[in-house]
Write a protein that holds these residues in place. Structure first.
Motif, PDB file in Angstrom:
ATOM      1  N   SER A   1      40.522  24.600  45.235  1.00 29.95           N
ATOM      2  CA  SER A   1      38.545  24.839  45.635  1.00 29.95           C
ATOM      3  C   SER A   1      39.944  26.487  46.452  1.00 29.95           C
ATOM      4  CB  SER A   1      38.394  24.125  46.912  1.00 29.95           C
ATOM      5  OG  SER A   1      37.518  24.266  47.005  1.00 29.95           O
ATOM      6  N   VAL A   2      40.292  27.199  46.781  1.00 23.62           N
ATOM      7  CA  VAL A   2      40.629  27.974  47.730  1.00 23.62           C
ATOM      8  C   VAL A   2      40.651  29.230  46.087  1.00 23.62           C
ATOM      9  CG1 VAL A   2      41.666  29.973  48.341  1.00 23.62           C
ATOM     10  CG2 VAL A   2      41.579  27.777  49.703  1.00 23.62           C
ATOM     11  N   LEU A   3      41.564  28.787  45.586  1.00 20.25           N
ATOM     12  CA  LEU A   3      41.636  29.486  44.054  1.00 20.25           C
ATOM     13  C   LEU A   3      40.288  29.935  43.535  1.00 20.25           C
ATOM     14  CD1 LEU A   3      44.931  28.880  43.109  1.00 20.25           C
ATOM     15  CD2 LEU A   3      44.400  29.897  43.934  1.00 20.25           C
ATOM     16  N   LEU A   4      39.320  28.964  43.281  1.00 17.54           N
ATOM     17  CA  LEU A   4      38.148  28.821  42.379  1.00 17.54           C
ATOM     18  C   LEU A   4      36.795  30.041  43.454  1.00 17.54           C
ATOM     19  CD1 LEU A   4      37.380  25.446  41.435  1.00 17.54           C
ATOM     20  CD2 LEU A   4      37.692  27.422  39.320  1.00 17.54           C
ATOM     21  N   THR A   5      37.277  29.846  45.027  1.00 16.91           N
ATOM     22  CA  THR A   5      36.086  30.595  45.361  1.00 16.91           C
ATOM     23  C   THR A   5      36.681  32.231  45.755  1.00 16.91           C
ATOM     24  OG1 THR A   5      35.697  28.179  46.774  1.00 16.91           O
ATOM     25  CG2 THR A   5      35.302  31.000  48.211  1.00 16.91           C
ATOM     26  N   TRP A   6      37.958  32.282  46.101  1.00 19.47           N
ATOM     27  CA  TRP A   6      38.271  33.663  46.061  1.00 19.47           C
ATOM     28  C   TRP A   6      38.106  34.515  44.570  1.00 19.47           C
ATOM     29  CZ3 TRP A   6      39.474  36.397  49.782  1.00 19.47           C
ATOM     30  CH2 TRP A   6      39.151  36.345  50.698  1.00 19.47           C
ATOM     31  N   GLY A   7      38.494  33.455  43.357  1.00 21.68           N
ATOM     32  CA  GLY A   7      38.428  33.248  41.254  1.00 21.68           C
ATOM     33  C   GLY A   7      37.212  35.101  41.776  1.00 21.68           C
ATOM     34  N   THR A   8      35.978  33.651  42.423  1.00 18.48           N
ATOM     35  CA  THR A   8      34.283  34.078  41.980  1.00 18.48           C
ATOM     36  C   THR A   8      34.645  34.957  42.663  1.00 18.48           C
ATOM     37  OG1 THR A   8      33.851  31.738  41.731  1.00 18.48           O
ATOM     38  CG2 THR A   8      32.281  33.706  42.428  1.00 18.48           C
ATOM     39  N   LEU A   9      35.382  35.930  44.012  1.00 20.91           N
ATOM     40  CA  LEU A   9      34.803  36.544  43.960  1.00 20.91           C
ATOM     41  C   LEU A   9      35.744  38.019  43.941  1.00 20.91           C
ATOM     42  CD1 LEU A   9      35.653  35.640  47.956  1.00 20.91           C
ATOM     43  CD2 LEU A   9      33.476  36.526  47.450  1.00 20.91           C
ATOM     44  N   LEU A  10      36.991  37.592  43.769  1.00 21.45           N
ATOM     45  CA  LEU A  10      37.412  38.854  42.799  1.00 21.45           C
ATOM     46  C   LEU A  10      37.088  39.382  41.225  1.00 21.45           C
ATOM     47  CD1 LEU A  10      40.163  40.903  42.640  1.00 21.45           C
ATOM     48  CD2 LEU A  10      40.953  38.698  41.049  1.00 21.45           C
ATOM     49  N   LEU A  11      36.629  37.788  40.573  1.00 25.75           N
ATOM     50  CA  LEU A  11      35.934  38.198  39.452  1.00 25.75           C
ATOM     51  C   LEU A  11      34.154  39.243  40.378  1.00 25.75           C
ATOM     52  CD1 LEU A  11      35.120  38.644  36.143  1.00 25.75           C
ATOM     53  CD2 LEU A  11      34.276  36.501  36.549  1.00 25.75           C
ATOM     54  N   GLU A  12      33.189  38.948  40.906  1.00 21.57           N
ATOM     55  CA  GLU A  12      32.089  39.984  41.356  1.00 21.57           C
ATOM     56  C   GLU A  12      32.689  41.464  41.474  1.00 21.57           C
ATOM     57  OE1 GLU A  12      29.151  36.028  42.717  1.00 21.57           O
ATOM     58  OE2 GLU A  12      30.193  37.558  43.897  1.00 21.57           O
ATOM     59  N   PHE A  13      33.874  40.949  42.269  1.00 21.56           N
ATOM     60  CA  PHE A  13      34.440  42.449  42.604  1.00 21.56           C
ATOM     61  C   PHE A  13      34.969  43.616  41.338  1.00 21.56           C
ATOM     62  CE2 PHE A  13      37.501  45.777  43.441  1.00 21.56           C
ATOM     63  CZ  PHE A  13      37.404  46.103  44.817  1.00 21.56           C
ATOM     64  N   ALA A  14      35.548  43.185  40.832  1.00 21.30           N
ATOM     65  CA  ALA A  14      36.043  43.625  38.759  1.00 21.30           C
ATOM     66  C   ALA A  14      34.844  44.148  37.939  1.00 21.30           C
ATOM     67  CB  ALA A  14      36.622  42.584  38.683  1.00 21.30           C
ATOM     68  N   LEU A  15      33.953  43.134  38.410  1.00 20.07           N
ATOM     69  CA  LEU A  15      32.178  43.624  37.426  1.00 20.07           C
ATOM     70  C   LEU A  15      31.676  44.615  38.362  1.00 20.07           C
ATOM     71  CD1 LEU A  15      31.310  39.470  36.957  1.00 20.07           C
ATOM     72  CD2 LEU A  15      32.304  41.331  35.415  1.00 20.07           C
ATOM     73  N   GLY A  16      31.366  44.548  39.791  1.00 17.24           N
ATOM     74  CA  GLY A  16      31.168  44.760  40.005  1.00 17.24           C
ATOM     75  C   GLY A  16      31.960  46.861  40.123  1.00 17.24           C
ATOM     76  N   VAL A  17      32.918  47.200  40.126  1.00 25.34           N
ATOM     77  CA  VAL A  17      34.155  48.245  39.285  1.00 25.34           C
ATOM     78  C   VAL A  17      34.132  48.779  38.198  1.00 25.34           C
ATOM     79  CG1 VAL A  17      34.581  48.528  42.209  1.00 25.34           C
ATOM     80  CG2 VAL A  17      36.231  47.400  39.725  1.00 25.34           C
ATOM     81  N   SER A  18      33.335  47.734  37.498  1.00 25.13           N
ATOM     82  CA  SER A  18      33.994  47.550  36.113  1.00 25.13           C
ATOM     83  C   SER A  18      33.905  48.671  35.144  1.00 25.13           C
ATOM     84  CB  SER A  18      32.974  46.627  35.042  1.00 25.13           C
ATOM     85  OG  SER A  18      31.708  46.864  35.066  1.00 25.13           O
ATOM     86  N   LEU A  19      33.042  49.625  35.802  1.00 28.50           N
ATOM     87  CA  LEU A  19      32.757  50.585  35.393  1.00 28.50           C
ATOM     88  C   LEU A  19      33.743  52.395  35.362  1.00 28.50           C
ATOM     89  CD1 LEU A  19      28.673  52.035  36.282  1.00 28.50           C
ATOM     90  CD2 LEU A  19      29.966  51.804  34.629  1.00 28.50           C
TER      91      LEU A  19
END
Length: 133
Positions: A69-87
């Protein structure tokens, strides 16, 4: 001139999507459940947004495991951040990592939510019946 307008438009869309993902990530950091890693555990068990019966066993078993659960929750945050800085990231990383991960994230959301969210929206767009006053 047309090529410049086209490139500018594409860049504006990329910036807008980046901002959406950064805001999604940062806004979640202000929530206790996201910070402690239990957000997906809680979210999957809210009746208004709940998991379909046919998927409950898998989703509840997965999110019921604290480590997963922690890995999925924080993985979601990490992915959203990575997509946010993807430029700012290399094209190869975006194509080989972020694109498939984004499809997986949104595919999982679609399968878990199905059409239920769309069917429960009122005129103002509230998905939670408790807030559709």
């Amino acid at each position: 001139m047309r090529a410049t307008i086209a490139r500018s438009s594409v860049l504006a869309l990329k910036v807008q999507v980046s901002i959406v993902y950064l805001v999604a990530c940062v806004s979640k950091l202000a929530t206790g459940a996201w910070m402690e890693g239990s957000a997906l555990y809680c979210w999957t068990r809210i009746p208004a947004f709940g998991t379909p019966n046919w998927l409950e066993g898998l989703v509840f078993a997965t999110t019921g495991n604290p480590v997963i659960s922690v890995l999925l929750t924080w993985g979601t945050l990490l992915l959203e951040f990575a997509l946010g800085v993807s430029l700012l990231l290399p094209l190869r990383f975006k194509l080989n990592v972020l694109l498939p991960a984004g499809f997986l994230l949104h595919g999982a959301i679609s399968v878990r939510d199905g059409d239920r969210k769309l069917l429960h929206r009122d005129v103002r767009g509230a998905a939670d019946p408790a807030h559709s006053g």
